[in-house]
Design a protein around this motif. Structure first.
Motif, PDB file in Angstrom:
ATOM      1  N   VAL A   9     -21.586 -21.548  -5.385  1.00 34.11           N
ATOM      2  CA  VAL A   9     -21.584 -22.033  -4.001  1.00 34.11           C
ATOM      3  C   VAL A   9     -20.491 -23.082  -3.812  1.00 34.11           C
ATOM      4  O   VAL A   9     -19.735 -23.036  -2.832  1.00 34.11           O
ATOM      5  CB  VAL A   9     -22.971 -22.592  -3.603  1.00 34.11           C
ATOM      6  N   ASP A  10     -20.380 -24.006  -4.760  1.00 36.08           N
ATOM      7  CA  ASP A  10     -19.343 -25.036  -4.673  1.00 36.08           C
ATOM      8  C   ASP A  10     -17.949 -24.415  -4.751  1.00 36.08           C
ATOM      9  O   ASP A  10     -17.035 -24.819  -4.023  1.00 36.08           O
ATOM     10  CB  ASP A  10     -19.510 -26.064  -5.791  1.00 36.08           C
ATOM     11  N   GLY A  11     -17.780 -23.449  -5.627  1.00 36.65           N
ATOM     12  CA  GLY A  11     -16.486 -22.784  -5.769  1.00 36.65           C
ATOM     13  C   GLY A  11     -16.089 -22.035  -4.510  1.00 36.65           C
ATOM     14  O   GLY A  11     -14.956 -22.145  -4.034  1.00 36.65           O
ATOM     15  N   ARG A  12     -17.017 -21.282  -3.977  1.00 39.83           N
ATOM     16  CA  ARG A  12     -16.727 -20.513  -2.754  1.00 39.83           C
ATOM     17  C   ARG A  12     -16.498 -21.430  -1.556  1.00 39.83           C
ATOM     18  O   ARG A  12     -15.663 -21.145  -0.698  1.00 39.83           O
ATOM     19  CB  ARG A  12     -17.864 -19.540  -2.457  1.00 39.83           C
ATOM     20  N   THR A  35     -11.034 -27.953  -6.963  1.00 39.18           N
ATOM     21  CA  THR A  35     -12.247 -27.180  -7.238  1.00 39.18           C
ATOM     22  C   THR A  35     -11.979 -25.685  -7.119  1.00 39.18           C
ATOM     23  O   THR A  35     -12.435 -24.901  -7.954  1.00 39.18           O
ATOM     24  CB  THR A  35     -13.388 -27.602  -6.294  1.00 39.18           C
ATOM     25  N   ALA A  36     -11.238 -25.275  -6.101  1.00 40.93           N
ATOM     26  CA  ALA A  36     -10.927 -23.854  -5.916  1.00 40.93           C
ATOM     27  C   ALA A  36     -10.119 -23.315  -7.100  1.00 40.93           C
ATOM     28  O   ALA A  36     -10.412 -22.237  -7.623  1.00 40.93           O
ATOM     29  CB  ALA A  36     -10.161 -23.641  -4.615  1.00 40.93           C
ATOM     30  N   PHE A  60      -4.228 -29.170 -12.151  1.00 39.31           N
ATOM     31  CA  PHE A  60      -5.659 -28.962 -12.012  1.00 39.31           C
ATOM     32  C   PHE A  60      -6.379 -28.343 -13.198  1.00 39.31           C
ATOM     33  O   PHE A  60      -7.555 -28.586 -13.388  1.00 39.31           O
ATOM     34  CB  PHE A  60      -5.946 -28.143 -10.754  1.00 39.31           C
ATOM     35  N   GLY A  61      -5.710 -27.518 -13.970  1.00 39.07           N
ATOM     36  CA  GLY A  61      -6.434 -26.918 -15.080  1.00 39.07           C
ATOM     37  C   GLY A  61      -5.631 -25.890 -15.848  1.00 39.07           C
ATOM     38  O   GLY A  61      -4.542 -25.484 -15.447  1.00 39.07           O
TER      39      GLY A  61
END
Length: 123
Positions: A9-12, A35-36, A60-61
C-alpha cells in the motif's frame, strides 16, 4: 540487517504520488520518490532474485538481482545504473528498456546487464 520491506500500500501510494506530480508538471516529493524507487527495486528483487547484476538508482537504493555468479567485493562485473525518473519509467513499462538505454539514460555494463527479460514489473 536487511532493509525494512516496503508495504504494498505504501509503495503503490508513493508511486501514484510520483505519477500525479509528473502528470501535473510538478517535481515529486523526495520522500515519495525515494519510496517509489525502493518499492520497485524490492519488486525487482522478488521477481528476479540473485546476485549477478547490481541495479543502482542513486541516491535512493541498489539491489543485486538475477541468478548467476555471486559477486561479493568491489564493483560487480554487471552493473545497471540510472536516475529515479528513468527507473520508474522502465520498471513500470511507461518506457521501453531499449529506448532508455539507447538514449543514454541507462548505464549498463557487463554481459548480464540487460533487464529486458524482467521488466516491466507489476506494481
Amino acid at each position: 540487517m536487511p532493509p525494512k520491506k516496503i508495504d504494498i500500500v505504501d509503495g503503490r501510494t508513493a508511486l501514484a504520488a510520483v505519477r500525479a506530480a509528473d502528470a501535473s508538471g510538478e517535481k515529486p516529493q523526495r520522500a515519495d520518490l525515494a519510496t517509489a524507487v525502493r518499492y520497485l527495486l524490492q519488486l525487482l528483487d522478488e521477481k528476479a532474485p540473485g546476485n549477478s547484476v547490481e541495479v543502482r538508482v542513486p541516491p535512493f537504493g541498489a539491489v543485486q538481482v538475477i541468478q548467476g555468479p555471486r559477486h561479493t567485493r568491489g564493483t560487480p562485473p554487471n552493473v545497471v545504473e540510472m536516475d529515479a525518473t528513468t527507473w520508474i519509467a522502465v520498471a513500470t513499462g511507461t518506457e521501453e528498456w531499449a529506448d532508455a538505454a539507447a538514449s543514454g539514460r541507462v548505464h549498463a555494463s557487463g554481459t548480464r546487464a540487460d533487464l529486458t527479460g524482467v521488466l516491466p514489473l507489476r506494481p
